[in-house]
Motif scaffolding. Structure first.
Motif, PDB file in Angstrom:
ATOM      1  N   ALA A  14      16.098 -81.615  -7.458  1.00 11.94           N
ATOM      2  CA  ALA A  14      16.410 -82.973  -7.910  1.00 11.94           C
ATOM      3  C   ALA A  14      15.675 -83.297  -9.211  1.00 11.94           C
ATOM      4  CB  ALA A  14      16.049 -83.981  -6.821  1.00 11.94           C
ATOM      5  N   ALA A  15      14.428 -82.871  -9.328  1.00 14.97           N
ATOM      6  CA  ALA A  15      13.661 -83.105 -10.555  1.00 14.97           C
ATOM      7  C   ALA A  15      14.296 -82.371 -11.727  1.00 14.97           C
ATOM      8  CB  ALA A  15      12.211 -82.669 -10.367  1.00 14.97           C
ATOM      9  N   VAL A  16      14.774 -81.166 -11.474  1.00 14.78           N
ATOM     10  CA  VAL A  16      15.428 -80.384 -12.527  1.00 14.78           C
ATOM     11  C   VAL A  16      16.701 -81.080 -12.985  1.00 14.78           C
ATOM     12  CG1 VAL A  16      16.601 -78.205 -13.026  1.00 14.78           C
ATOM     13  CG2 VAL A  16      14.454 -78.191 -11.737  1.00 14.78           C
ATOM     14  N   LEU A  17      17.542 -81.472 -12.045  1.00 21.48           N
ATOM     15  CA  LEU A  17      18.808 -82.113 -12.390  1.00 21.48           C
ATOM     16  C   LEU A  17      18.588 -83.436 -13.125  1.00 21.48           C
ATOM     17  CD1 LEU A  17      20.842 -81.354  -9.156  1.00 21.48           C
ATOM     18  CD2 LEU A  17      21.143 -80.326 -11.425  1.00 21.48           C
ATOM     19  N   ALA A  18      17.615 -84.219 -12.677  1.00 12.59           N
ATOM     20  CA  ALA A  18      17.339 -85.500 -13.326  1.00 12.59           C
ATOM     21  C   ALA A  18      16.854 -85.298 -14.760  1.00 12.59           C
ATOM     22  CB  ALA A  18      16.303 -86.279 -12.523  1.00 12.59           C
ATOM     23  N   ALA A  19      15.963 -84.357 -14.959  1.00 10.77           N
ATOM     24  CA  ALA A  19      15.403 -84.136 -16.296  1.00 10.77           C
ATOM     25  C   ALA A  19      16.406 -83.507 -17.249  1.00 10.77           C
ATOM     26  CB  ALA A  19      14.154 -83.267 -16.193  1.00 10.77           C
ATOM     27  N   LEU A  20      17.189 -82.559 -16.756  1.00 10.00           N
ATOM     28  CA  LEU A  20      18.109 -81.854 -17.636  1.00 10.00           C
ATOM     29  C   LEU A  20      19.389 -82.616 -17.915  1.00 10.00           C
ATOM     30  CD1 LEU A  20      17.685 -78.160 -16.484  1.00 10.00           C
ATOM     31  CD2 LEU A  20      16.642 -79.340 -18.421  1.00 10.00           C
ATOM     32  N   HIS A  21      19.623 -83.678 -17.152  1.00  7.54           N
ATOM     33  CA  HIS A  21      20.828 -84.487 -17.373  1.00  7.54           C
ATOM     34  C   HIS A  21      20.888 -84.994 -18.807  1.00  7.54           C
ATOM     35  CE1 HIS A  21      23.377 -88.114 -17.188  1.00  7.54           C
ATOM     36  NE2 HIS A  21      24.101 -87.363 -16.389  1.00  7.54           N
ATOM     37  N   ASP A  22      19.734 -85.392 -19.339  1.00  2.00           N
ATOM     38  CA  ASP A  22      19.700 -85.956 -20.687  1.00  2.00           C
ATOM     39  C   ASP A  22      19.065 -85.037 -21.722  1.00  2.00           C
ATOM     40  OD1 ASP A  22      20.882 -88.377 -19.881  1.00  2.00           O
ATOM     41  OD2 ASP A  22      18.959 -89.095 -19.137  1.00  2.00           O
ATOM     42  N   ALA A  23      18.615 -83.851 -21.307  1.00  2.00           N
ATOM     43  CA  ALA A  23      17.926 -82.948 -22.229  1.00  2.00           C
ATOM     44  C   ALA A  23      18.896 -81.933 -22.810  1.00  2.00           C
ATOM     45  CB  ALA A  23      16.784 -82.227 -21.504  1.00  2.00           C
ATOM     46  N   GLU A  24      19.226 -82.086 -24.063  1.00  2.00           N
ATOM     47  CA  GLU A  24      20.084 -81.108 -24.723  1.00  2.00           C
ATOM     48  C   GLU A  24      19.206 -79.974 -25.231  1.00  2.00           C
ATOM     49  OE1 GLU A  24      22.942 -82.469 -27.500  1.00  2.00           O
ATOM     50  OE2 GLU A  24      23.278 -84.334 -26.420  1.00  2.00           O
ATOM     51  N   GLY A  25      19.670 -78.755 -25.071  1.00  2.00           N
ATOM     52  CA  GLY A  25      18.921 -77.623 -25.586  1.00  2.00           C
ATOM     53  C   GLY A  25      18.052 -76.933 -24.569  1.00  2.00           C
ATOM     54  N   GLY A  26      18.028 -77.420 -23.342  1.00  2.00           N
ATOM     55  CA  GLY A  26      17.303 -76.727 -22.291  1.00  2.00           C
ATOM     56  C   GLY A  26      16.037 -77.403 -21.837  1.00  2.00           C
ATOM     57  N   PRO A  27      15.358 -76.771 -20.886  1.00  2.00           N
ATOM     58  CA  PRO A  27      14.198 -77.386 -20.239  1.00  2.00           C
ATOM     59  C   PRO A  27      12.929 -77.377 -21.077  1.00  2.00           C
ATOM     60  CG  PRO A  27      14.522 -75.180 -19.409  1.00  2.00           C
ATOM     61  CD  PRO A  27      15.686 -75.477 -20.303  1.00  2.00           C
ATOM     62  N   LEU A  28      12.899 -76.608 -22.147  1.00  2.00           N
ATOM     63  CA  LEU A  28      11.686 -76.522 -22.954  1.00  2.00           C
ATOM     64  C   LEU A  28      11.808 -77.298 -24.255  1.00  2.00           C
ATOM     65  CD1 LEU A  28      10.789 -72.768 -22.383  1.00  2.00           C
ATOM     66  CD2 LEU A  28      10.268 -74.766 -20.981  1.00  2.00           C
ATOM     67  N   VAL A  29      12.861 -78.109 -24.348  1.00  2.00           N
ATOM     68  CA  VAL A  29      13.110 -78.891 -25.546  1.00  2.00           C
ATOM     69  C   VAL A  29      13.107 -80.364 -25.162  1.00  2.00           C
ATOM     70  CG1 VAL A  29      14.789 -79.371 -27.369  1.00  2.00           C
ATOM     71  CG2 VAL A  29      14.535 -77.056 -26.495  1.00  2.00           C
ATOM     72  N   GLY A  30      12.491 -81.170 -25.966  1.00  2.00           N
ATOM     73  CA  GLY A  30      12.496 -82.604 -25.707  1.00  2.00           C
ATOM     74  C   GLY A  30      12.041 -83.355 -26.944  1.00  2.00           C
ATOM     75  N   GLY A  31      12.286 -84.643 -26.959  1.00  2.00           N
ATOM     76  CA  GLY A  31      11.908 -85.443 -28.114  1.00  2.00           C
ATOM     77  C   GLY A  31      10.416 -85.411 -28.396  1.00  2.00           C
ATOM     78  N   ALA A  32       9.604 -85.563 -27.365  1.00  2.00           N
ATOM     79  CA  ALA A  32       8.156 -85.577 -27.551  1.00  2.00           C
ATOM     80  C   ALA A  32       7.525 -84.260 -27.117  1.00  2.00           C
ATOM     81  CB  ALA A  32       7.558 -86.737 -26.760  1.00  2.00           C
TER      82      ALA A  32
END
Length: 165
Positions: A14-32
């Motif tokens: 559930a944590a994976v699905l929630a976080a990756l729903h809005d994360a483009e580019g994968g789990p190691l990419v994010g705005g901050a």
């Protein structure tokens, strides 16, 4: 075309699905910064290449089901589709996320620092999918994967693999 693969740790699906729903580019990419603690491992798919590493560590013969991952995303297969997939179908285009079996996490977590070179060289010899790789070149990746697995186990988390074409 190469396969991009990121290995990361998370509390649950559930944590994976929630976080990756809005994360483009994968789990190691994010705005901050990175969405999850993880390791970039281009071309190290879970079933074959990571499976070969696990086989070397366990001193067993490689088998396609050695890693035993469980699909997390996409969550359900498309209902009765006929013909080719459309260009927006995540089952055809990815990305895909799978949860790795706990025995894989624990195998990597138990790898002693002193044994990294002993594992990296034979892994390089078996990994035809990593052309030009040698033991010295793969040693840092083995170290990163082992460290990630130790952190996941210490936190009671699972390891996941994000794949994208």
């Amino acid at each position: 075309m190469g396969v991009l693969t990121d290995y990361f740790r998370a509390a649950d699906d559930a944590a994976v699905l929630a976080a990756l729903h809005d994360a483009e580019g994968g789990p190691l990419v994010g705005g901050a910064g990175a969405v999850f603690d993880g390791v970039e491992a281009k071309g190290v798919d879970p079933d074959v290449v990571l499976g070969q590493l696990i086989a070397v560590v366990r001193r067993v013969e490689w088998a396609v089901d050695l890693v035993g991952g469980t699909p997390v995303w996409p969550t359900t297969p498309p209902p009765g589709r006929e013909g080719p997939a459309d260009e927006d179908d995540p089952w055809a285009t990815g990305p895909w996320v799978m949860r790795l079996g706990r025995p894989v996490r624990d195998t990597l977590a138990e790898l002693p620092e002193a044994g990294l070179a002993e594992v990296a060289a034979p892994w390089a010899a078996t990994a035809e999918e990593l052309p030009g790789a040698d033991g010295e070149g793969l040693r840092p990746l083995v170290q990163e994967l082992s460290g990630l697995a130790r952190r996941a186990r210490a936190a009671g988390e699972d390891l996941y693999c994000w794949l994208c074409l």
